[in-house]
Design a protein around this motif. Structure first.
Motif: not given
Length: 936
Positions: A543-554, A584-587, A730-733
């Motif tokens: 926090p305070p800017q909480v985002v979730t890590w997304q995973e692409t796994e072998t 991109g969702s982080v203020i 736009s490079l949000p990732f």
């Protein structure tokens, strides 16, 4: 299908232009005969069909993009105001605002006014780019004419009254013929359509009187047409517009047609000329010897021989089309850039131009003509005989080498010193150096034979110095602005005057430095330090800017884990592990880097275990920390990354851009390369500065552990380099990639990730009355902006200082303590009256916001602005900043003038660094009007 057809024609323009060269479209006029009684109606039919309307809104995508703009060769393009000669320089995609689309046949003149959905409203033959405020607005719906009493002038265009006392607008000389032919074309093209008259009788007797305007003098238009005949640029424009619109302006191709039409009522006239020659000359050629060029040809043959030839010469690739009945006086001096010579048919088939300029190309066109005086008839159709030659001149020998060890030192908030080591003499030593500097990173390569005059003032954005080879190997630039990035290049040269020879090949020495001062937009927010319970998932960030890590796994869910409070990517199965977050969702996060308020910083700790990582192809080992990416998968998307792993012999940490994915070595292009770090622990920092799109890479290393607990403290700079390939996307990732073959002991860990938090910026446009000369400000000056709460007592929330640019009238004010909300904008300058925005403005934190005081009088609270030369300006005359322009201010300015005060002082109201009567008058006039600040 219409849009597809238009786009196809635009795409074929390059081929089309190549094929037509300078040949006039003779076949287009095959059925037109000036001797026919139906000449006028035949011409009307010819130019009305075929015809494709190109939307008025597409003028920039078509005419500007493909014809009217020119490439400056330094990443910018220029468009010129046809009325005044004003040059508008832009980068990227052209936008309207400073420039506009001018209807030569004023919109209000049209019988179909106010409709904007007609062919005539969009017809490109009478649309031209012009400066909006100082040319288009000033021309308004006034007739074109000769100004005898000037009331307003902007560069070469002026408005005023003519000899009859009517208000007219007079364009610059080189556009007068073009404008005349545009008006004459419109009359013929649209008369009678829909039952409407487009004759000049109707215009002068019906429409213009209804607008309280004087008549459009047709005789002046025809005079301009003859004085400024169609040239190559206008013929090329005809060719381009036909490629998209399908019809042509006949008075460009056949300027003699004007002589056959009474434009008052569009009836036919019957002038008399000698018989036109059958043919042109043949074997037309030119050859340069020393400072002369000899032109040769074989005489024209055919049923009607010419009585003479008109030879036209330029020092640029151009020509003009002579008009029947006109006689062009001889001007044999080509050294000034233009010449015209009448050569009798009986004379020798050769002509020599002497005393020409070295290192200059000259272009020649020859026309056959028959008859004399007002009976002269020129042959202008078909392929024109043309030739060109270059006077090579004698340049001094080019220097063998550049300087070395170019660096900056003694950097302060207002100065930068350049240091270097003299160029090794080699075969040819230089006689001096040309130092070029600017704050954009765009340089124009110097031209041999051209001497560049010293411009020592870099504070206005650019400067140039000539340094003698024997002088000290240093140069200091003073009076600079703080927190501004400046670029420097040094060219070696030898010789002087027209013999000067610049070395421009190879790697030109270049360096970049930023003046010191308060930091701009360098704050970063903690994204993650992974100080959580070990698990098989990265989970969410802190926090305070909480985002979730997304995973692409072998191998799910064990290839990406939390281990020892760090993120670890590893697998015994060959593959690619990829974790990413959507910022991109982080203020406040600046997904579009070039829109940031200033500098951006990324910092992180990272280590991979391979001794010799080889990259991102299958069965390679490689690490990529993704700073920004357009998509979430491995095989698509563009962006920027810090990478470790190379198919070569070194394992440099590299700042790179990638295109179409991150799953192969070929997708990455280096921007900056650091040293060979192998499997060491690395602390890495990346800085991006939107000024010049400059990137900087810092790397600290250790074999024992991460060298920096906070990687933002990473200190070892690896290099700087500009790159703007994707900074406007736009490079949000953001993410991290571990590319690997199977191997149980290999892994990647990363930790302590910091990403930028965008500061709030306000691009404020304002003009101080006294500084404004109608084109620019007399000085770039600092102003202070306060953001105030929208409700009483209107408390100050944040403040910022910035420089108002003298050409754009805009300053970028950065606020670090502002949250999203509605605020009054208060502006204060050193001698302008304090001015507030009309209403509270919506300010979005972490983004770039804009406000323009100059656009209209109601932009200021209490309408507290003054109109000057098309701009609404802040009143000048309050050097003591007490909110009122009164006797106290006048006395202060008077005392400064009486003591001949000079320099950067508040009593200098017009920015010329000298206080005199002009400054006193600004304050005196405003005091008479009781100008005081207006606040809620």
């Amino acid at each position: 299908m219409k849009n597809f057809s238009t786009n196809c024609r635009i795409g074929l323009l390059i081929l089309f232009s190549f094929l037509i060269s300078n040949e006039i479209y003779s076949q287009y006029y095959d059925l037109i005969s000036t001797s026919a009684p139906t000449f006028v109606t035949d011409l009307e039919s010819r130019i009305r069909s075929p015809y494709t309307r190109i939307s008025y809104d597409n003028f920039d995508e078509t005419n500007i993009a493909n014809f009217a703009s020119i490439n400056n060769g330094n990443g910018t393009r220029s468009v010129f105001c046809v009325y005044s000669g004003y040059e508008y320089i832009y980068t990227g995609t052209f936008t309207w605002g400073t420039m506009s689309r001018e209807h030569t046949w004023a919109h209000s003149w049209a019988p179909t006014y106010p409709s904007t959905s007609t062919d005539q409203y969009s017809d490109q033959y009478h649309l031209f780019p012009t400066n909006q405020d100082n040319a288009n607005v000033r021309r308004s719906n006034h007739p074109l004419g000769i100004v005898t009493n000037v009331t307003f002038q902007f560069l070469e265009g002026k408005v005023g009254t003519n000899a009859n006392g009517d208000i007219v607008y007079e364009p610059r000389d080189r556009h007068k013929g073009d404008a005349a032919r545009a008006l004459l074309y419109m009359s013929v093209r649209y008369d009678g359509i829909g039952g409407n008259s487009w004759t000049f009788d109707w215009l002068n007797n019906t429409r213009l009187p209804s607008l309280s305007e004087g008549p459009q003098d047709i005789n002046i238009l025809i005079s301009w047409h003859n004085q400024d005949p169609p040239d190559k640029w206008e013929v090329d424009r005809n060719n381009y517009i036909q490629s998209i619109q399908q019809n042509r302006n006949p008075f460009v191709d056949h300027p003699e047609y004007v002589n056959y039409i009474n434009f008052n009522n569009l009836t036919k006239l019957n002038p008399s000329y000698s018989v036109e020659p059958t043919n042109y000359v043949t074997a037309f050629s030119s050859s340069a010897v020393s400072s002369s060029i000899q032109v040769n040809w074989n005489d024209a043959v055919g049923a009607q021989l010419p009585s003479g030839y008109l030879l036209i010469a330029y020092n640029r690739n151009s020509y003009y089309l002579p008009i029947d009945g006109a006689v062009y006086a001889n001007d044999t001096v080509l050294s000034d850039g233009f010449a015209v010579v009448n050569i009798p048919y009986a004379n020798a088939n050769t002509y020599t131009f002497s005393n020409l300029v070295s290192n200059t190309s000259y272009y020649f066109t020859i026309f056959s003509y028959n008859g004399t005086g007002s009976l002269t008839n020129y042959k202008i159709d078909g392929a024109l005989p043309q030739s060109n030659s270059t006077i090579s001149g004698s340049l001094a020998a080019e220097p063998s080498n550049y300087i070395t060890n170019l660096a900056t030192s003694n950097i302060t908030s207002s100065s930068i010193r350049l240091n270097w080591t003299d160029a090794v003499p080699g075969v040819q030593a230089p006689s001096g150096y040309l130092v070029s500097a600017n704050n954009t990173g765009s340089f124009i390569t110097p031209s041999d034979g051209t001497v560049y005059i010293n411009d020592t003032t870099l504070s206005d954005g650019s400067a140039i110095f000539n340094i003698n080879y024997a002088a000290a190997d240093e140069l200091t630039f003073n009076n600079l602005f703080s927190n501004i990035g400046y670029y420097f290049r040094v060219y070696s040269y030898n010789g002087s005057g027209s013999q000067i020879n610049y070395k421009t090949d190879g790697i030109i020495p270049e360096v970049y430095a930023i003046t010191s001062g308060s930091p701009i937009s360098v704050s970063s927010i903690l994204l993650d330090n992974f100080n959580r319970t070990n698990s098989t998932s990265l989970g969410t960030t802190l926090p305070p800017q909480v985002v979730t890590w997304q995973e692409t796994e072998t191998v799910s869910p064990s290839s990406i884990i939390l281990s020892a409070n760090k993120s670890k990517l590893a697998s015994t199965t060959s593959g690619r592990e990829f974790a990413h977050v959507n910022l991109g969702s982080v203020i406040g996060y600046p997904s579009v880097f070039s829109n940031s308020a200033g500098q951006l910083i990324w910092a992180f700790n990272i280590r991979q275990t391979r001794l010799d990582p080889s990259g991102f192809d299958n069965n390679n080992y490689g690490t990529a920390f993704i700073l920004g990416k357009t998509s979430t998968d491995l095989t698509t998307g563009n962006g920027y990354a810090v990478v470790l792993g190379n198919s070569g012999s070194t394992d440099a940490v590299r700042l790179a851009r990638f295109t179409n994915g991150i799953n192969a070595n070929s997708r990455f292009t280096n921007i900056i390369a650091a040293g060979d770090y192998s499997n060491q622990y690395l602390s890495i920092k990346v800085i991006y500065d939107r000024t010049g799109n400059v990137w900087s890479l810092f790397v600290d290393s250790s074999s024992a552990g991460f060298p920096q607990t906070d990687p933002r403290n990473t200190a070892t700079q690896s290099g700087t380099s500009p790159d703007s390939s994707y900074t406007s996307a736009s490079l949000p990732f953001l993410g991290v990639l571990w590319n690997h073959a199977s191997g149980a002991s290999d892994s990647l860990i990363f930790d302590d990730v910091y990403v930028p938090s965008g500061s709030t910026s306000l691009n404020l446009t304002s003009v101080i009355e006294g500084f404004y000369d109608g084109v620019k400000l007399g000085i770039r000056d600092t102003a202070t902006v306060y953001l105030r709460n929208s409700g009483t007592p209107f408390a100050v929330v944040d403040s910022s200082k910035a420089v108002i640019d003298s050409l754009t009238f805009t300053g970028s004010f950065v606020f670090n303590n502002t949250v999203t909300g509605n605020y009054y904008i208060e502006m204060k300058s050193r001698n302008g009256i304090e001015t507030w925005s009309k209403l509270p403005q919506s300010i979005t934190a972490g983004t770039s916001n804009s406000y323009d005081f100059t656009a209209s009088i109601d932009k200021a609270f209490g309408n507290n602005l003054i109109l000057k030369n098309g701009k609404y300006c802040i009143y000048s005359g309050d050097p003591n900043q007490d909110g009122a322009i009164n006797l106290t201010d006048i006395i202060s300015i008077f005392n400064s003038a009486n003591s001949f005060a000079t320099g950067y002082i508040a009593t200098d109201l017009n920015g010329d660094r000298s206080v005199n009567l002009t400054d006193i008058l600004f304050a005196f006039n405003n005091s008479l009007n009781f100008i005081v600040k207006a606040v809620p």
